[in-house]
Design a protein around this motif. Structure first.
Motif, PDB file in Angstrom:
ATOM      1  N   ALA A  99      19.594  39.317 -10.846  1.00  0.00           N
ATOM      2  CA  ALA A  99      20.057  39.593 -12.205  1.00  0.00           C
ATOM      3  C   ALA A  99      21.362  40.394 -12.178  1.00  0.00           C
ATOM      4  O   ALA A  99      21.519  41.320 -11.387  1.00  0.00           O
ATOM      5  CB  ALA A  99      18.990  40.365 -12.978  1.00  0.00           C
ATOM      6  N   VAL A 100      22.285  40.006 -13.068  1.00  0.00           N
ATOM      7  CA  VAL A 100      23.586  40.677 -13.149  1.00  0.00           C
ATOM      8  C   VAL A 100      23.408  42.046 -13.803  1.00  0.00           C
ATOM      9  O   VAL A 100      22.785  42.158 -14.865  1.00  0.00           O
ATOM     10  CB  VAL A 100      24.578  39.843 -13.989  1.00  0.00           C
ATOM     11  CG1 VAL A 100      25.903  40.590 -14.160  1.00  0.00           C
ATOM     12  CG2 VAL A 100      24.807  38.482 -13.358  1.00  0.00           C
ATOM     13  N   HIS A 101      23.942  43.075 -13.152  1.00  0.00           N
ATOM     14  CA  HIS A 101      23.959  44.403 -13.764  1.00  0.00           C
ATOM     15  C   HIS A 101      25.408  44.826 -13.943  1.00  0.00           C
ATOM     16  O   HIS A 101      26.228  44.644 -13.041  1.00  0.00           O
ATOM     17  CB  HIS A 101      23.221  45.425 -12.895  1.00  0.00           C
ATOM     18  CG  HIS A 101      23.173  46.777 -13.516  1.00  0.00           C
ATOM     19  ND1 HIS A 101      24.128  47.737 -13.289  1.00  0.00           N
ATOM     20  CD2 HIS A 101      22.305  47.317 -14.404  1.00  0.00           C
ATOM     21  CE1 HIS A 101      23.844  48.815 -14.004  1.00  0.00           C
ATOM     22  NE2 HIS A 101      22.743  48.597 -14.685  1.00  0.00           N
ATOM     23  N   MET A 102      25.714  45.375 -15.116  1.00  0.00           N
ATOM     24  CA  MET A 102      27.085  45.788 -15.384  1.00  0.00           C
ATOM     25  C   MET A 102      27.142  47.286 -15.634  1.00  0.00           C
ATOM     26  O   MET A 102      26.316  47.841 -16.356  1.00  0.00           O
ATOM     27  CB  MET A 102      27.620  45.037 -16.604  1.00  0.00           C
ATOM     28  CG  MET A 102      29.095  45.248 -16.815  1.00  0.00           C
ATOM     29  SD  MET A 102      29.749  44.112 -18.065  1.00  0.00           S
ATOM     30  CE  MET A 102      31.472  44.538 -17.969  1.00  0.00           C
ATOM     31  N   ARG A 103      28.127  47.903 -15.039  1.00  0.00           N
ATOM     32  CA  ARG A 103      28.359  49.335 -15.175  1.00  0.00           C
ATOM     33  C   ARG A 103      29.787  49.470 -15.666  1.00  0.00           C
ATOM     34  O   ARG A 103      30.728  49.056 -14.982  1.00  0.00           O
ATOM     35  CB  ARG A 103      28.181  49.941 -13.775  1.00  0.00           C
ATOM     36  CG  ARG A 103      28.425  51.389 -13.626  1.00  0.00           C
ATOM     37  CD  ARG A 103      28.086  51.798 -12.184  1.00  0.00           C
ATOM     38  NE  ARG A 103      28.652  53.091 -11.919  1.00  0.00           N
ATOM     39  CZ  ARG A 103      29.879  53.300 -11.437  1.00  0.00           C
ATOM     40  NH1 ARG A 103      30.659  52.292 -11.115  1.00  0.00           N
ATOM     41  NH2 ARG A 103      30.323  54.525 -11.264  1.00  0.00           N
ATOM     42  N   TYR A 104      29.940  50.012 -16.876  1.00  0.00           N
ATOM     43  CA  TYR A 104      31.277  49.980 -17.465  1.00  0.00           C
ATOM     44  C   TYR A 104      31.446  51.068 -18.506  1.00  0.00           C
ATOM     45  O   TYR A 104      30.500  51.401 -19.237  1.00  0.00           O
ATOM     46  CB  TYR A 104      31.513  48.614 -18.140  1.00  0.00           C
ATOM     47  CG  TYR A 104      32.871  48.493 -18.794  1.00  0.00           C
ATOM     48  CD1 TYR A 104      34.020  48.317 -18.040  1.00  0.00           C
ATOM     49  CD2 TYR A 104      32.996  48.572 -20.186  1.00  0.00           C
ATOM     50  CE1 TYR A 104      35.275  48.225 -18.646  1.00  0.00           C
ATOM     51  CE2 TYR A 104      34.246  48.480 -20.792  1.00  0.00           C
ATOM     52  CZ  TYR A 104      35.372  48.303 -20.018  1.00  0.00           C
ATOM     53  OH  TYR A 104      36.607  48.213 -20.611  1.00  0.00           O
ATOM     54  N   SER A 105      32.650  51.606 -18.580  1.00  0.00           N
ATOM     55  CA  SER A 105      33.029  52.472 -19.688  1.00  0.00           C
ATOM     56  C   SER A 105      34.494  52.218 -20.001  1.00  0.00           C
ATOM     57  O   SER A 105      35.328  52.165 -19.093  1.00  0.00           O
ATOM     58  CB  SER A 105      32.832  53.944 -19.329  1.00  0.00           C
ATOM     59  OG  SER A 105      33.430  54.745 -20.328  1.00  0.00           O
ATOM     60  N   ALA A 106      34.792  52.077 -21.273  1.00  0.00           N
ATOM     61  CA  ALA A 106      36.180  51.867 -21.699  1.00  0.00           C
ATOM     62  C   ALA A 106      36.894  53.182 -21.946  1.00  0.00           C
ATOM     63  O   ALA A 106      38.048  53.191 -22.373  1.00  0.00           O
ATOM     64  CB  ALA A 106      36.202  51.015 -22.975  1.00  0.00           C
ATOM     65  N   ARG A 107      36.211  54.307 -21.690  1.00  0.00           N
ATOM     66  CA  ARG A 107      36.851  55.615 -21.913  1.00  0.00           C
ATOM     67  C   ARG A 107      38.141  55.713 -21.115  1.00  0.00           C
ATOM     68  O   ARG A 107      38.210  55.273 -19.965  1.00  0.00           O
ATOM     69  CB  ARG A 107      35.909  56.741 -21.462  1.00  0.00           C
ATOM     70  CG  ARG A 107      34.749  56.965 -22.393  1.00  0.00           C
ATOM     71  CD  ARG A 107      33.890  58.080 -21.892  1.00  0.00           C
ATOM     72  NE  ARG A 107      34.587  59.359 -21.982  1.00  0.00           N
ATOM     73  CZ  ARG A 107      33.982  60.538 -21.920  1.00  0.00           C
ATOM     74  NH1 ARG A 107      32.688  60.605 -21.744  1.00  0.00           N
ATOM     75  NH2 ARG A 107      34.668  61.643 -22.022  1.00  0.00           N
ATOM     76  N   LYS A 108      39.124  56.302 -21.724  1.00  0.00           N
ATOM     77  CA  LYS A 108      40.399  56.476 -21.014  1.00  0.00           C
ATOM     78  C   LYS A 108      40.335  57.722 -20.121  1.00  0.00           C
ATOM     79  O   LYS A 108      40.905  57.753 -19.041  1.00  0.00           O
ATOM     80  CB  LYS A 108      41.547  56.637 -22.021  1.00  0.00           C
ATOM     81  CG  LYS A 108      41.723  55.415 -22.928  1.00  0.00           C
ATOM     82  CD  LYS A 108      42.530  54.330 -22.217  1.00  0.00           C
ATOM     83  CE  LYS A 108      42.854  53.179 -23.155  1.00  0.00           C
ATOM     84  NZ  LYS A 108      41.731  52.248 -23.331  1.00  0.00           N
ATOM     85  N   LYS A 109      39.610  58.748 -20.627  1.00  0.00           N
ATOM     86  CA  LYS A 109      39.526  59.994 -19.858  1.00  0.00           C
ATOM     87  C   LYS A 109      38.271  59.971 -18.978  1.00  0.00           C
ATOM     88  O   LYS A 109      37.279  59.308 -19.297  1.00  0.00           O
ATOM     89  CB  LYS A 109      39.428  61.193 -20.817  1.00  0.00           C
ATOM     90  CG  LYS A 109      40.750  61.492 -21.508  1.00  0.00           C
ATOM     91  CD  LYS A 109      40.748  62.873 -22.147  1.00  0.00           C
ATOM     92  CE  LYS A 109      39.826  62.920 -23.349  1.00  0.00           C
ATOM     93  NZ  LYS A 109      39.907  64.195 -24.072  1.00  0.00           N
TER      94      LYS A 109
END
Ligand SMILES: [Fe+2]
Length: 286
Positions: free
Chosen positions: A204-214
């Motif tokens: 299963a695909v797991h995604m770890r992401y944040s669009a935060r700039k800081k």
């Protein structure tokens, strides 16, 4: 695994795109209450999670407590709860505006917008958040809308655009979250890892992401930068696959930790927006 075999991947991709919902309505499952889930409702929620890795349930009986959230979760194989910093002893967090105390330091406990992320992107690999339940007890007067996107659709769009995007986002040093240091020392060490990883048991695909700039350090690599830009454009595309909704009291989102965000909101005192949130290390049995 199906993602590494081109024939298996093509079949999986076609099936996924064919069954992905074209609108939020297809995600909604009406249920009588969290405590009395019948077979029909359970099957409908599981079916939606197979299609989109998420479902929105809508309770006829809107009286819900934290224990009911945990009982509901157990129907879907969600037992191992993430007892994180701001959660109650039972692991369920109450997302509402906090004007003082430790929670007031964190954006989820404010009325500000939350940028795109998956939950627990700052957790170590051993405590990967695979599923989340977000239950609305009280909505805001204005705002507090959610947008959500299935990570498997993100994966497909990126791989369609350029397979090297996937390789870049699988890199073990792709995204680093610096240590969380409070007044009394380090609360959490720096965490480094990939955006995309795959569960050993079923791929299963797991995604770890944040669009935060800081407070995010991305690996300095042209392909990684291009992949991030492609993803940013996908997330703001009004005619794209992003699903947008505003949870009403008694409604909740159960998901395999899909990408999501939140718009800013405004409370009308004395009523305060309140959402229960439970994070699990298990995936939804679907
Ligand atoms: Fe979140």
């Amino acid at each position: 695994m199906f993602l590494s075999s081109s024939t298996d991947y093509r079949e999986w991709r076609a099936a996924k795109l064919h069954s992905y919902p074209t609108g939020v309505d297809e995600l909604i499952v009406n249920i009588s209450g969290l405590a009395d889930l019948d077979h029909r409702a359970t099957a409908a929620i599981r079916s939606s999670c197979r299609r989109a890795n998420m479902a929105i349930y809508s309770c006829h009986n809107t009286v819900v407590d934290r224990a009911a959230i945990l009982a509901f979760a157990a129907h879907f194989g969600l037992h191992r709860i993430d007892r994180h910093l701001c959660a109650n002893d039972d692991g369920v967090a109450e997302l509402t505006v906090a004007s003082e105390g430790a929670r007031s330091d964190y954006v989820p406990y404010s009325d500000r917008s939350l940028s795109w992320h998956t939950d627990g992107y700052y957790n170590e690999e051993s405590s990967r958040v695979r599923a989340v339940i977000l239950h609305c007890v009280q909505d805001a007067t204005t705002g507090g809308e959610t947008a959500a996107l299935d990570p498997e659709i993100v994966y497909i769009r990126l791989r369609d655009a350029n397979p090297a995007f996937i390789t870049a986002l699988e890199h073990p040093e792709c995204m680093t979250i610096p240590a969380n240091v409070g007044n009394h020392g380090e609360i959490r060490p720096a965490i480094c890892g990939p955006v995309f990883s795959y569960d050993a048991s079923d791929g299963a695909v797991h995604m770890r992401y944040s669009a935060r700039k800081k407070n995010i350090r991305w690996r300095e690599d042209p392909t990684t930068t291009a992949a991030r830009e492609f993803l940013s454009e996908l997330l703001v595309d009004e005619s794209g696959p992003v699903l947008r909704f505003c949870l009403q009291p008694g409604q909740g989102l159960i998901s395999n930790n899909v990408l999501h965000n939140r718009t800013a909101f405004e409370d009308r005192p004395p009523q305060k927006r309140l959402l229960y949130r439970a994070r699990f290390f298990d995936r939804i049995i679907s």
